[in-house]
Scaffold this motif. Structure first.
Motif, PDB file in Angstrom:
ATOM      1  N   ALA A  13      23.769 -23.976 -12.302  1.00 27.37           N
ATOM      2  CA  ALA A  13      24.620 -23.504 -11.208  1.00 27.37           C
ATOM      3  C   ALA A  13      24.033 -23.797  -9.833  1.00 27.37           C
ATOM      4  N   GLY A  14      22.725 -23.618  -9.672  1.00 30.28           N
ATOM      5  CA  GLY A  14      22.107 -23.860  -8.377  1.00 30.28           C
ATOM      6  C   GLY A  14      20.762 -23.186  -8.266  1.00 30.28           C
ATOM      7  N   CYS A  15      19.827 -23.831  -7.586  1.00 33.91           N
ATOM      8  CA  CYS A  15      18.497 -23.257  -7.366  1.00 33.91           C
ATOM      9  C   CYS A  15      18.558 -22.352  -6.136  1.00 33.91           C
ATOM     10  N   THR A  16      18.109 -21.112  -6.297  1.00 34.85           N
ATOM     11  CA  THR A  16      18.201 -20.135  -5.206  1.00 34.85           C
ATOM     12  C   THR A  16      16.846 -19.553  -4.809  1.00 34.85           C
ATOM     13  N   VAL A  17      15.878 -19.628  -5.701  1.00 39.06           N
ATOM     14  CA  VAL A  17      14.548 -19.077  -5.415  1.00 39.06           C
ATOM     15  C   VAL A  17      13.578 -20.181  -5.026  1.00 39.06           C
ATOM     16  N   ALA A  18      13.563 -21.238  -5.813  1.00 38.59           N
ATOM     17  CA  ALA A  18      12.772 -22.436  -5.544  1.00 38.59           C
ATOM     18  C   ALA A  18      13.403 -23.562  -6.343  1.00 38.59           C
ATOM     19  N   GLY A  19      13.225 -24.783  -5.876  1.00 33.83           N
ATOM     20  CA  GLY A  19      13.820 -25.911  -6.571  1.00 33.83           C
ATOM     21  C   GLY A  19      13.140 -26.172  -7.905  1.00 33.83           C
ATOM     22  N   VAL A  20      13.932 -26.422  -8.942  1.00 31.45           N
ATOM     23  CA  VAL A  20      13.362 -26.830 -10.224  1.00 31.45           C
ATOM     24  C   VAL A  20      12.513 -28.086 -10.037  1.00 31.45           C
ATOM     25  N   THR A 135      23.731 -24.035   4.372  1.00 36.87           N
ATOM     26  CA  THR A 135      23.564 -24.411   2.973  1.00 36.87           C
ATOM     27  C   THR A 135      24.934 -24.591   2.314  1.00 36.87           C
ATOM     28  N   PRO A 136      25.002 -25.261   1.169  1.00 36.88           N
ATOM     29  CA  PRO A 136      26.275 -25.354   0.446  1.00 36.88           C
ATOM     30  C   PRO A 136      26.868 -23.986   0.105  1.00 36.88           C
ATOM     31  N   ALA A 137      26.004 -23.013  -0.153  1.00 31.93           N
ATOM     32  CA  ALA A 137      26.499 -21.666  -0.465  1.00 31.93           C
ATOM     33  C   ALA A 137      27.248 -21.075   0.718  1.00 31.93           C
ATOM     34  N   LYS A 138      26.722 -21.293   1.925  1.00 30.92           N
ATOM     35  CA  LYS A 138      27.415 -20.812   3.127  1.00 30.92           C
ATOM     36  C   LYS A 138      28.739 -21.552   3.313  1.00 30.92           C
ATOM     37  N   ARG A 143      34.803 -22.130   2.843  1.00 29.88           N
ATOM     38  CA  ARG A 143      35.855 -23.052   2.398  1.00 29.88           C
ATOM     39  C   ARG A 143      36.334 -22.800   0.985  1.00 29.88           C
ATOM     40  N   GLY A 144      35.560 -22.047   0.210  1.00 30.98           N
ATOM     41  CA  GLY A 144      35.849 -21.886  -1.204  1.00 30.98           C
ATOM     42  C   GLY A 144      35.024 -22.879  -2.021  1.00 30.98           C
ATOM     43  N   GLU A 145      34.732 -22.520  -3.262  1.00 34.05           N
ATOM     44  CA  GLU A 145      33.837 -23.333  -4.089  1.00 34.05           C
ATOM     45  C   GLU A 145      34.412 -24.711  -4.402  1.00 34.05           C
ATOM     46  N   VAL A 146      35.709 -24.792  -4.632  1.00 35.86           N
ATOM     47  CA  VAL A 146      36.309 -26.078  -5.012  1.00 35.86           C
ATOM     48  C   VAL A 146      36.221 -27.077  -3.862  1.00 35.86           C
ATOM     49  N   ILE A 147      36.634 -26.664  -2.669  1.00 41.77           N
ATOM     50  CA  ILE A 147      36.603 -27.552  -1.514  1.00 41.77           C
ATOM     51  C   ILE A 147      35.161 -27.912  -1.156  1.00 41.77           C
ATOM     52  N   GLN A 148      34.274 -26.917  -1.184  1.00 35.29           N
ATOM     53  CA  GLN A 148      32.876 -27.205  -0.862  1.00 35.29           C
ATOM     54  C   GLN A 148      32.284 -28.155  -1.899  1.00 35.29           C
ATOM     55  N   GLY A 149      32.636 -27.961  -3.153  1.00 36.93           N
ATOM     56  CA  GLY A 149      32.137 -28.851  -4.199  1.00 36.93           C
ATOM     57  C   GLY A 149      32.586 -30.287  -3.981  1.00 36.93           C
ATOM     58  N   PRO A 513      23.528 -35.232 -19.386  1.00 38.26           N
ATOM     59  CA  PRO A 513      23.700 -34.288 -20.490  1.00 38.26           C
ATOM     60  C   PRO A 513      24.525 -33.050 -20.136  1.00 38.26           C
ATOM     61  N   SER A 514      24.683 -32.773 -18.827  1.00 39.35           N
ATOM     62  CA  SER A 514      25.582 -31.696 -18.410  1.00 39.35           C
ATOM     63  C   SER A 514      26.384 -32.205 -17.222  1.00 39.35           C
ATOM     64  N   LEU A 515      27.501 -31.584 -16.959  1.00 38.32           N
ATOM     65  CA  LEU A 515      28.341 -32.014 -15.848  1.00 38.32           C
ATOM     66  C   LEU A 515      27.833 -31.400 -14.537  1.00 38.32           C
ATOM     67  N   PRO A 516      28.073 -32.068 -13.412  1.00 35.03           N
ATOM     68  CA  PRO A 516      27.577 -31.574 -12.127  1.00 35.03           C
ATOM     69  C   PRO A 516      28.095 -30.178 -11.793  1.00 35.03           C
ATOM     70  N   ALA A 517      27.205 -29.333 -11.289  1.00 35.22           N
ATOM     71  CA  ALA A 517      27.592 -27.967 -10.921  1.00 35.22           C
ATOM     72  C   ALA A 517      28.553 -27.954  -9.743  1.00 35.22           C
ATOM     73  N   PHE A 518      28.538 -29.019  -8.926  1.00 34.28           N
ATOM     74  CA  PHE A 518      29.412 -29.049  -7.758  1.00 34.28           C
ATOM     75  C   PHE A 518      30.814 -29.564  -8.095  1.00 34.28           C
TER      76      PHE A 518
END
Length: 548
Positions: A13-20, A135-138, A143-149, A513-518
């Motif tokens: 979904a997204g890194c919020t504490v530190a980047g993987v 940030t993208p979260a802001k 704008r909403g998740e779909v438009i921001q994505g 292996p997984s689809l983009p979270a955005f």
């Protein structure tokens, strides 16, 4: 922080504490800020271009700024601070150019806001705080998740294209219209609100422009170093002092090869540098002895065991272990705190000295080799034989299995799939995803290797040219060929390649292996409906679906 631009993002979904990836929250926020200010530069530069006014420093910086925010490039807060300050300086320069252009034309300049006037602060602490506002979260809150994505899908595509454009520029290949493309799109992304349809349109248009960028890079690589030719590459060590070169930059490798001539140092490639062995003007150096290791995600173990110096030329760096931090170097846009950096003068003396100070390989290992160099010219030179084999039923199907590799679970799918591909089928591969299976023996079909390594990720341009030539020979289109694309993605260069394939109208691709979270559900539904883009399932199920 909030970052979801790579495949390994936390919990999908997204890194919020530190980047993987190892990115700190401070660097993440500063990267978002740099992108925001860079949009402001392009808001002015795009309008200045409408009056025919351009600036090379501004054009180059915008590309470098985007590239610097790609996954696994710049992890250094101080370097990010310097880039932000430079961005503010160039935003003022672009503003002045625009205003002067308006004055000469006898018209009033627009009163721009948003990224054009955003105050990033002057200290690192202020910049980090300001970065948290963009940030993208802001953006999703506004704008909403779909438009921001969708906004971020376009943006990440631009980042990938910027990497390729920078590689091409270093080798002397530029296109002013490409710089105009970046300014146009960043200006578009600077808006407060968007319609989904216009973002979809821009997504495909970004793919169109990326084809031009990859064409530039292809011309740069082949123009400077010749067309790749099928070449055996040693993958076991040779006795002697050693330097390992990772990343993507062919120019850096060439300069290092020249500076190490006659010094008793063997040069090895790593990761995406493996295809360099196929270029005539690079393979001619006898001390380019082979390839060491695999894909980028294994570097901490492999670099720790490598008894020499290491040079990182572009993205792909991971946090270095203390055990080898003293002998790893960065150059270009790559940066890690505390790692020595080779500046634009490209004097690799510190790297050479570090290599001479290490013990090197004590003896030759038993020789093992793999093949590289199957770019479009090499493959198309045997096209008549390939076509005849298809017509005779000796080659049933082509699989392009490639893309980015990564550490996240599920990537064994690509190894299993390659092993299960029937022996009357040919596998094309490219990028570091090939390390999942490129050291396995797949045999041949009437002398044509069943595994053909097309090259780096940007050599998707070569793969497309191969497909287009085969489609022309069979008097059909790419989607009607016995060809299936099974792609792995990790970072933003894979995103821009995907956008290019979508622009070309290529259908039935499988992505993992997984689809983009955005890519949010409504967007995924559109991609599935228009292009039948599918997530991977299991090797058995996908092969059954493809081959029947």
């Amino acid at each position: 922080m909030f970052c979801y631009q790579c495949e390994q993002t936390a919990k999908g979904a997204g890194c919020t504490v530190a980047g993987v990836c190892g990115k700190s929250p401070a660097v993440s926020d500063m990267q978002d800020l740099l992108v925001h200010i860079t949009k402001g530069i392009s808001m002015y530069a795009h309008r200045a271009r409408e009056f025919g006014v351009k600036d090379k420093e501004i054009d180059t910086f915008v590309v470098e700024a985007l590239f610097s925010t790609i996954t696994n490039v710049n992890f250094d807060e101080d370097r990010m601070e310097g880039l932000i300050k430079k961005a503010v300086e160039l935003r003022e320069k672009a503003k002045k150019l625009y205003e002067e252009s308006c004055k000469k034309a006898g018209t009033s300049p627009e009163e721009l806001t948003g990224p054009a006037t955003f105050d990033p602060g002057t200290t690192k602490t202020e910049m980090i705080s300001k970065g948290e506002e963009v940030t993208p979260a802001k953006g999703a809150e506004k704008r909403g998740e779909v438009i921001q994505g969708m906004h971020d899908l376009v943006l990440f595509g631009l980042k990938g294209s910027a990497a390729y454009a920078d590689h091409a520029r270093i080798l002397g290949q530029e296109d002013d219209e490409v710089y105009g493309f970046f300014h146009d799109f960043l200006n578009f992304l600077s808006k407060d609100s968007f319609e989904l349809d216009e973002l979809v349109s821009r997504t495909l248009e970004a793919g169109k422009w990326n084809i031009r960028v990859m064409e530039l890079l292809d011309k740069a690589n082949t123009g400077g170093y010749g067309d790749p030719v099928p070449t055996k590459v040693r993958i076991t060590p040779v006795k002697g002092k050693a330097i390992l070169v990772s990343g993507h930059d062919l120019k850096d490798l060439e300069l290092l090869l020249k500076q190490t001539e006659g010094k008793g140092i063997n040069i090895y490639t790593h990761g995406e540098m493996l295809p360099c062995h196929g270029y005539p003007e690079l393979k001619k150096y006898p001390h380019l002895v082979g390839n060491y290791g695999g894909a980028w995600q294994d570097q901490q173990k492999e670099f720790d065991e490598f008894p020499g110096a290491i040079l990182m030329t572009t993205n792909c760096i991971q946090k270095p272990k203390e055990s080898y931090k003293h002998r790893i170097f960065t150059t270009g846009l790559v940066a890690w705190p505390g790692v020595r950096h080779i500046g634009p003068d490209k004097d690799f003396t510190p790297v050479i000295e570090a290599a001479l100070a290490e013990e090197g390989f004590k003896e030759d290992a038993p020789e093992k080799t793999i093949m590289v160099g199957f770019a479009r010219n090499a493959v198309l030179s045997v096209a008549p034989q390939v076509i005849e084999n298809v017509k005779e039923g000796k080659i049933r199907h082509f699989f392009l299995i490639g893309g980015c590799d990564g550490a996240k679970s599920g990537r064994n799918y690509y190894t299993d799939l390659a092993l299960k591909v029937p022996k009357d089928c040919v596998i094309l591969t490219l990028a570091c995803g090939k390390y999942r299976f490129n050291k396995l023996d797949f045999g041949d079909i009437d002398g044509i290797p069943r595994l053909l390594d097309v090259g780096q990720c940007n050599d998707a341009f070569s793969a497309v040219k191969i497909a287009q030539a085969l489609a022309e020979a069979f008097e059909t289109d790419i989607n009607s060929l016995p060809l299936s694309l099974i792609l792995s993605w990790y970072e933003q260069k894979a995103v821009c390649i995907l956008l290019s394939l979508l622009y070309l109208g290529i259908r039935n691709m499988r992505l993992g292996p997984s689809l983009p979270a955005f890519v949010k559900p409504p967007v995924l539904e559109f991609l599935q409906k228009e292009f039948n883009l599918m997530p991977i399932t299991t090797p058995e199920e996908d092969l059954k679906s493809i081959l029947g």
